[in-house]
Design an enzyme around this catalytic site. Structure first.
Site, PDB file in Angstrom:
ATOM      1  CG  HIS A 102      12.796 -27.106 -27.323  1.00  0.00           C
ATOM      2  ND1 HIS A 102      12.350 -25.811 -27.292  1.00  0.00           N
ATOM      3  CD2 HIS A 102      12.095 -27.765 -26.374  1.00  0.00           C
ATOM      4  CE1 HIS A 102      11.423 -25.684 -26.360  1.00  0.00           C
ATOM      5  NE2 HIS A 102      11.233 -26.860 -25.790  1.00  0.00           N
ATOM      6  CG  HIS A 118      10.792 -31.265 -24.164  1.00  0.00           C
ATOM      7  ND1 HIS A 118      11.437 -30.750 -23.072  1.00  0.00           N
ATOM      8  CD2 HIS A 118      10.093 -30.242 -24.701  1.00  0.00           C
ATOM      9  CE1 HIS A 118      11.132 -29.466 -22.939  1.00  0.00           C
ATOM     10  NE2 HIS A 118      10.310 -29.120 -23.923  1.00  0.00           N
TER      11      HIS A 118
END
Lengths: 251, 204
Positions: free
Chosen positions: A169, A171
């Site tokens: 992922h 952010h």
């Protein structure tokens, strides 16, 4: 700070649409253990936006460094680059009305290709890449578009359950034009089987909301023999039009 | 059949996680050489108009422990009550005051310190003046969506008493959770995430 508003768009000053709190993760999510002691338990005080929320700080392109949007090289030694699959992440910052939002500061941070963060409190075994810092930023253009280059981050374990792993992922922290639009979220990668096992992802109740955070692999935007592209649109709160006595045309 | 509204959905929030400082205050996180300075580090300069103040904040969890990995942003009007924003229609704000500050809480003490000015009063939507306040936004590991609150000033009793937002708080015993007490030039503001003293958070 400079004027962020595209020439043909007057600054908007209407109140924000109400947030759909069923679409966002609730505060108290015991599957994500840290939320247990950090979640407010009392009802929030509901308030229509005041000028304190409809205004917000402005960031100009003049504050950006040349390499701020290129995490492959912005921390690397001269002539070197970060290790890992090279990717481009691009998309638009829109509001809930579908309107592109220009001049939005987009700040991103992530682990390296091995899944390790450059942070003194990080304890994962994976190696630290000497050429990867893990932060980047950019400002959306007149149509709300943005783009940055990075390496695909790796998944990593974290001490929640005995065997919990975060999916790969990135952010995202985004400002809109008003402080009430302030948002931090995460971008996940299409096809990653770890997404649906992650306790942080599962703080979101609606699978469609999770899919909204999952970037699509875009082979058309992919640069042959260089880097793959992922498209990730970010949607900020919409706002109502407001009629002003001195500007009857409204927004 | 009427036309469709075709609204998009806001991107759902996710926690800022434990390493928010890598992205938002990288120099604080010892990642040097990428940005010259951390954003929001300096709100005032020598030319800024208004009364200089220091605001010390902590964020305290349900076990009474200050968060050592939180990030706090504040947004406020200038000394004349104007916001440094294109959406401000009432006049031009002090160009030497950004109005926006960002701080990480200290990794040992859990405290963060804002050097700023006392804001002027700004109007509520019906024209009544609100008391001077800071708009405060908090993110951290374990906080799934950023928390909005306000900080009011303990030495503004009269303005606080007529503030239309504080007046909306039904349980008057909770009003003091939004009021920082003054000690010299410093205001101390503890944000309690849970418990009897839980801070009033806003859905704005």
């Amino acid at each position: 700070m400079s004027n962020i508003v595209a020439p043909n768009r007057p600054p908007e000053a209407g109140a924000f649409f109400q947030r759909d709190r069923d679409w966002h993760p609730p505060a108290f999510t015991p599957g994500y253990k840290t939320s247990v002691l950090r979640s407010p338990r009392r009802a929030l005080l509901s308030l229509n936006s005041t000028i304190s929320e409809i205004t917000g700080p402005v960031f100009g392109h003049d504050m950006l460094g040349e390499l701020d949007d290129d995490m492959i090289v912005n921390f690397a030694k001269p002539g070197e680059s970060a290790i890992g699959p090279r990717i481009m992440v691009y998309g638009r910052v829109l509001d809930e009305r579908g309107v592109g939002v220009p001049g939005v500061l987009v700040e991103v941070w992530q682990a390296n290709a091995g899944g390790r963060y450059r942070h003194k409190k990080e304890s994962y075994l994976a190696p630290l890449d000497p050429n990867f810092g893990g932060c980047g930023r950019t400002i959306s253009g007149d149509d709300g578009s943005y783009c940055f280059r990075t390496i695909q981050p790796g998944p990593y374990p974290w001490p929640n359950g005995p065997n919990d792993w975060r999916p790969a992922h990135i952010h995202f922290s985004v400002f809109g034009h008003g402080f009430g639009q302030r948002l931090i979220t995460q971008m996940y990668f299409e096809g990653d089987p770890m997404i649906w096992k992650c306790p942080i992802v599962k703080t979101i109740n609606d699978p469609q909301a999770i899919e909204q955070l999952t970037a699509a692999l875009d082979m058309q935007a992919t640069l042959p023999m260089d880097m793959r592209a992922y498209k990730f649109d970010i949607v900020l709160r919409g706002r109502r039009s407001t009629m002003f006595e001195n500007r009857p045309e409204g927004n | 059949m009427a036309q469709k509204l075709d609204r998009l959905k806001e991107s759902p929030s996710q926690t800022a996680g434990p390493y928010v400082h890598i992205g938002l205050t990288p120099n604080f996180a010892d990642i040097g050489g990428v940005y010259p300075d951390d954003l929001g580090a300096a709100m005032v300069s020598d030319k800024t108009k208004g009364e200089r103040i220091t605001v010390t904040m902590r964020v305290i969890d349900g076990a009474g422990t200050p968060l050592k990995d939180a990030l706090i942003e504040i947004w406020q009007a200038d000394a004349a009550g104007l916001y440094n924003s294109p959406a401000e229609r009432r006049g031009a704000a002090d160009p030497h005051f950004t109005g926006w500050g960002r701080r990480a809480t200290d990794m040992v003490s859990g405290e963060c310190v804002f050097e700023t000015i006392k804001p002027g009063r700004v109007p509520f939507n019906d024209g009544r003046l609100m008391a001077p306040h800071l708009t405060v936004w908090i993110v951290a590991r374990g906080i799934n969506i950023g928390l909005h609150t306000r900080m009011y000033f303990g030495d503004e009793e009269a303005a606080n008493a007529e503030d239309p937002v504080l007046a909306r708080i039904e349980h008057k015993v909770r009003v003091p959770t939004l009021i920082a007490q003054r000690s010299g030039d410093t205001y101390v503001f503890d944000i309690q995430l849970q418990g009897d003293e839980e801070t009033v958070f806003f859905d704005i």
